[in-house]
Design an enzyme around this catalytic site. Structure first.
Site, PDB file in Angstrom:
ATOM      1  N   ASP A  68      50.875  38.854  55.110  1.00  0.00           N
ATOM      2  CA  ASP A  68      50.062  39.696  54.234  1.00  0.00           C
ATOM      3  C   ASP A  68      50.983  40.627  53.464  1.00  0.00           C
ATOM      4  O   ASP A  68      52.078  40.948  53.926  1.00  0.00           O
ATOM      5  CB  ASP A  68      49.061  40.516  55.036  1.00  0.00           C
ATOM      6  CG  ASP A  68      47.807  40.877  54.246  1.00  0.00           C
ATOM      7  OD1 ASP A  68      47.947  41.391  53.113  1.00  0.00           O
ATOM      8  OD2 ASP A  68      46.700  40.655  54.756  1.00  0.00           O
ATOM      9  N   LYS A  70      38.951  28.474  42.919  1.00  0.00           N
ATOM     10  CA  LYS A  70      38.380  28.018  44.180  1.00  0.00           C
ATOM     11  C   LYS A  70      38.023  26.534  44.125  1.00  0.00           C
ATOM     12  O   LYS A  70      38.201  25.806  45.105  1.00  0.00           O
ATOM     13  CB  LYS A  70      37.147  28.852  44.528  1.00  0.00           C
ATOM     14  CG  LYS A  70      37.462  30.310  44.846  1.00  0.00           C
ATOM     15  CD  LYS A  70      38.382  30.447  46.039  1.00  0.00           C
ATOM     16  CE  LYS A  70      38.587  31.889  46.448  1.00  0.00           C
ATOM     17  NZ  LYS A  70      39.472  32.041  47.626  1.00  0.00           N
ATOM     18  N   THR A  83      33.382  41.843  54.173  1.00  0.00           N
ATOM     19  CA  THR A  83      34.816  42.120  54.239  1.00  0.00           C
ATOM     20  C   THR A  83      35.137  43.220  53.231  1.00  0.00           C
ATOM     21  O   THR A  83      34.314  43.563  52.383  1.00  0.00           O
ATOM     22  CB  THR A  83      35.644  40.872  53.884  1.00  0.00           C
ATOM     23  OG1 THR A  83      35.448  40.587  52.480  1.00  0.00           O
ATOM     24  CG2 THR A  83      35.229  39.661  54.712  1.00  0.00           C
ATOM     25  N   TYR A 114      37.820  32.959  38.900  1.00  0.00           N
ATOM     26  CA  TYR A 114      37.722  32.884  40.363  1.00  0.00           C
ATOM     27  C   TYR A 114      37.133  31.542  40.780  1.00  0.00           C
ATOM     28  O   TYR A 114      37.663  30.860  41.662  1.00  0.00           O
ATOM     29  CB  TYR A 114      36.849  34.035  40.861  1.00  0.00           C
ATOM     30  CG  TYR A 114      36.626  34.069  42.348  1.00  0.00           C
ATOM     31  CD1 TYR A 114      37.580  34.616  43.209  1.00  0.00           C
ATOM     32  CD2 TYR A 114      35.449  33.581  42.906  1.00  0.00           C
ATOM     33  CE1 TYR A 114      37.372  34.661  44.568  1.00  0.00           C
ATOM     34  CE2 TYR A 114      35.232  33.617  44.270  1.00  0.00           C
ATOM     35  CZ  TYR A 114      36.191  34.166  45.097  1.00  0.00           C
ATOM     36  OH  TYR A 114      35.987  34.207  46.459  1.00  0.00           O
TER      37      TYR A 114
END
Length: 254
Positions: A37, A161, A192, A157
């Site tokens: 990360d 994807k 999230t 996006y």
């Protein structure tokens, strides 16, 4: 317990959200975890949690759009634990929530593809050779229902994807005889940090729109995606490759 015993797993985006939940669960199930990360503070907190619970894990700073970072991460995994069996491509970024093609900023488009699509390609590119040495492996890529449905995210996006599905199918076909499997998970709305924008007053109508589209009537938890990833990473799914698995509360059934 021990569904991943003896396996070494690289998990991106392990510093928060779905990636963090995957790292904790995989370690609990016996995997040796390499968490990657850019959020090093969050990542180290997750690694500390895993170790405190008796698991094995290390954290590495990883920019998933960097070939050099990926080469270093895979090298660290092999030098530390001897092999790579599992790769979970979780890290990603959200773009403008409503971005029509004619209004999309080209630089934002490039950023979305560099992180959301190129990152998974690079992770696969550098992990597959080690999986081949290990006699096989499993690549699990966290995508989105935006890959299959319109109106679930901005154009860039969604395009990135959708690209993950094509990448995954080709890996599944190209490396199936080498016992390397590749599958995609298509989450719906999951609670999230990335989806926190939906909790603002300005996004109240958008949140209700997505809730109305979800037959189960609520958003998912990171653990819902983590358990799906665990299944696809484990030998329980040894005859499954090239699939797209929705974890979406029934949105795609509409």
């Amino acid at each position: 317990m021990n569904r991943l015993s003896g396996k070494v797993a690289i998990i991106t985006g392990a510093g928060s959200g779905m990636g963090a939940e995957q790292a904790r669960l995989f370690a609990k199930e016996g995997a040796k975890v390499i968490g990657g990360d850019m959020n090093t503070e969050g990542l180290q907190n997750v690694i500390a949690e895993i170790k405190a619970a008796g698991g094995e894990a290390i954290g590495v700073k990883l920019n998933i759009s960097s070939p050099e970072d990926w080469q270093s991460t895979v090298k660290t995994a092999v030098e530390t634990y001897g092999k790579v069996n599992v790769l979970v491509n979780t890290a990603g970024v959200a773009g403008p929530f409503i971005a029509k093609a004619a209004e999309h900023d080209p630089d934002e488009w490039d950023k979305l593809l560099a992180i959301n699509l190129k990152g998974a390609f690079l992770g696969s590119k550098y992990s597959i050779p080690e999986m081949l040495k290990a006699g096989g492996g499993s690549i699990v890529t966290i995508s989105s229902i935006a890959a299959a449905l319109g109106g679930q995210g901005g154009t860039g996006y969604a395009a990135a994807k959708a690209g993950l599905s094509g990448l995954t199918r080709n890996i599944a076909v190209d490396y199936g005889k080498d016992n390397v499997r590749a599958n995609v998970i298509l989450p719906g709305q999951i609670k999230t940090p990335m989806s926190a924008v939906l909790e603002t007053e300005e996004a109240k109508e958008s949140k209700q729109y997505y809730l109305n589209k979800t037959p189960l009537g609520h958003f998912g938890d990171p653990s819902d995606v983590a358990y799906a990833a665990l299944f696809l990473a484990s030998d329980e799914s040894k005859f499954i490759t090239g699939i797209e698995l929705p974890v979406d509360g029934g949105v795609m059934a509409n």
